[in-house]
Design an enzyme around this catalytic site. Sequence first.
Site, PDB file in Angstrom:
ATOM      1  N   SER A 152       0.653  -7.438  -6.388  1.00 36.18           N
ATOM      2  CA  SER A 152       2.286  -7.734  -5.814  1.00 36.18           C
ATOM      3  C   SER A 152       1.951  -8.804  -5.136  1.00 36.18           C
ATOM      4  O   SER A 152       0.684  -8.905  -4.623  1.00 36.18           O
ATOM      5  CB  SER A 152       2.364  -6.649  -5.013  1.00 36.18           C
ATOM      6  OG  SER A 152       3.357  -7.064  -3.693  1.00 36.18           O
ATOM      7  N   TYR A 165      -0.321  -0.052   0.871  1.00 38.83           N
ATOM      8  CA  TYR A 165       0.317  -0.077  -0.562  1.00 38.83           C
ATOM      9  C   TYR A 165      -0.842  -1.689  -0.899  1.00 38.83           C
ATOM     10  O   TYR A 165      -0.750  -1.649  -1.773  1.00 38.83           O
ATOM     11  CB  TYR A 165       1.679  -0.709  -0.625  1.00 38.83           C
ATOM     12  CG  TYR A 165       2.842  -1.236  -1.376  1.00 38.83           C
ATOM     13  CD1 TYR A 165       2.783  -0.120  -2.381  1.00 38.83           C
ATOM     14  CD2 TYR A 165       2.774  -2.897  -1.712  1.00 38.83           C
ATOM     15  CE1 TYR A 165       2.744  -0.786  -3.573  1.00 38.83           C
ATOM     16  CE2 TYR A 165       3.162  -3.255  -2.367  1.00 38.83           C
ATOM     17  CZ  TYR A 165       3.455  -2.653  -3.710  1.00 38.83           C
ATOM     18  OH  TYR A 165       3.754  -2.903  -5.075  1.00 38.83           O
TER      19      TYR A 165
END
Length: 260
Positions: A152, A165
């Site tokens: 990400s 996360y």
Amino acid sequence: MTATGRHQGMTALVTGGSRGIGRAVSRRLARDGALVAVHYGHDEAAADRTVKEIETDGGRAFAIHAELGVRADAATLWSAFDRELATHAPDTEPGLDILVNNAGITLPRTIEHVTEEDYDRVFAINTKAPFFILQQGLRRLRDGGRIINISSAATRFAYPGIIAYSMTKAALDHLTLSLALELAPRNITVNTVAPGFTETEINPTLKNPQIRQALSAHSAFGRLGRPADIADVVAFVASEDARWVTGQWLDATGGVGLGL
């Protein structure tokens, strides 16, 4: 099928391959000729639908089930892969050419709201599971194979609202670096593909028009990413064309942050 057929005769496994980015990756690899194992954790209907879409397009695929983030999840996944490969493709040589670690969950909470249970679960699914999937999959992965970890853009920016996360994906980024060096003697490449703001069901906030507009503005192209945008990058990294690319973090964000 595409004209390239650059993955013809290869076998691929895509974790979380039934929805969102994973679904797009599964379909793209199959269109390029790979036999694709579409992994799912809970949504069997979505996996079956993805397999049928691939078959309708002239490709080959089969679904495998394994819940991630639980004890012995990697062993369960590989047992299912071995069994289903032998069942659905008995003429295909056992083993694997392309492994895409895509499965993951989000945790949209700032640090003060993250419980130990939250933390353990997001790390179990996003970091521990791919680590042991890779550990147990290396003997199945053929020399000259490809490993692609889906990370990400959040690992390169400060996003306090998804801190846990982002940490899980940062750990995955390092896994790419270390494995790339270790597996180079086998001509196996290991790379990270990092999406930015992408339109998938994993982010329910995108249903809000104002949020969509705000996130779209971060891209140099003024739009959200589409799963196919990411899948095309993965297909390249998984190909022979990318044989000289390893240990890299590929930005697949559509130019997020270029104007900062």
